[in-house]
Write a protein that holds these residues in place. Sequence first.
Motif, mmCIF file in Angstrom:
data_model
loop_
_atom_site.group_PDB
_atom_site.id
_atom_site.type_symbol
_atom_site.label_atom_id
_atom_site.label_comp_id
_atom_site.label_asym_id
_atom_site.label_seq_id
_atom_site.Cartn_x
_atom_site.Cartn_y
_atom_site.Cartn_z
ATOM 1 N N THR A 282 1.150 -1.713 -4.255
ATOM 2 C CA THR A 282 0.180 -0.875 -3.541
ATOM 3 C C THR A 282 0.689 0.558 -3.409
ATOM 4 O O THR A 282 -0.045 1.434 -2.933
ATOM 5 N N GLY B 32 0.226 0.568 1.131
ATOM 6 C CA GLY B 32 -0.065 1.823 0.455
ATOM 7 C C GLY B 32 0.628 3.011 1.087
ATOM 8 O O GLY B 32 0.767 4.064 0.455
ATOM 9 N N LYS C 162 -3.539 -5.192 -0.782
ATOM 10 C CA LYS C 162 -4.312 -4.082 -1.316
ATOM 11 C C LYS C 162 -4.102 -2.871 -0.428
ATOM 12 O O LYS C 162 -3.911 -2.997 0.775
ATOM 13 N N SER C 163 -4.156 -1.684 -1.026
ATOM 14 C CA SER C 163 -3.959 -0.467 -0.257
ATOM 15 C C SER C 163 -4.988 -0.352 0.869
ATOM 16 O O SER C 163 -6.168 -0.619 0.680
#
Length: 408
Positions: A36, A260, A283-284
């Motif tokens: 990420t 992220g 996930k970011s």
Amino acid sequence: MNESLKEKIRNFVLDGVREEKVVGTTDPFWQGLKNTGTELWLDTGDMEEAEKNWSAEMTALTTNNTLVNNEIQKGIYDSFIAETREIVKELPLQEQIVEIAFILNARHGLRLAHKFGGFVSVELHTNTAHNFEAIVDYGLRYFEICPDQFIVKVPYTAVGLLGARKLRELGVKINFTLEFSARQNVMVAAITKPNYCNVFLGRIGAYISASGLGNGSGAGERTVISTQKFVTGLTRNNEVPTKLIAASLRNYPQLDALAGTDVYTMPTKVAADGKENMDGSFKSKLDVIYPVDLVEDAAKYFPEKLWDVTEQELALAKSLDENCPKNGSELIHRAHEAGCGDLFPYLSEKDLQFIASDGKIPKHERWANRIESGELAIDTLLNLAGLASFTADQAELDARIKRIIMGE
């Protein structure tokens, strides 16, 4: 201190460091988080705990006054301290203590660097926080001991901003620490241009909860995501863009909530709990705007100052960069002239004593009226409390050094 003694100390720190190297293995869980865009650091000085959690995806360890003190209080360096006394015995007693504390930080950091092969953040003695010459001197000395792996931590103070700026000009890697808001990090990114800066997000939520301003959820996360945008925007064209560290992670769900972000410094328990309880599908989250649970009355204490930055504050940061103050007093004066005095409030000795006695989380009721008036702010109080807490741990470490070198 003369250069001959500094060289003698440097050689003493370097001599005989032979650690069995840890070779991290690839771990799909940590690779998923790394994918990420997040760099993974462990937040510990404990070699055994670090080894249990180290993987090939991790690139650094970070220490501070508290974490190093935890290691020293185990007694593992007592004989080393006694040996060190012979090196510095010509110095006055208090200088001996400060110098031995530096040697211990450098030696322990060097052992971590040798063992894990990554970067290691090393902390300055807290008595340098308002001393420009000492920040630059000790920062350079850390750099000369391990230029390829040491990152020097400088705390957020007016003088710290200027000292770290000078160290960056001299090529020293800097991890600017003890920030609690986007606006503090705008000052850091613009003035100092460090390799890394921080948001200590766990204490943000803790303050809001302890103060009855809300349950604390979302505040630290929102501050990190907002700060990431400001830091990226301000430094993307720098020769070395500044990276943001999400520091003071309190629980493993934050590994996903902040995915992220440039860097995590993870306590070993958070890292271990994450691996045990999460599936590694990250996930970011950099586009998420986290809601902050606040009571209606909280608005008068301006909690948004944690994650918002005004045009006034941006202009101040730009001005301080373009026309750098000669000293910390000038920087503070210019902040007040610009209407941003709550970034660097004028406090009495009694105020500072109260902050130190409150611990890491200031007692809101003591400061509420001054926050409401705009004289103080939540991020400023948390910064001052954090430095006071580190100072208390440094004093405990110094006391152990003194007992040993005095033969008590």
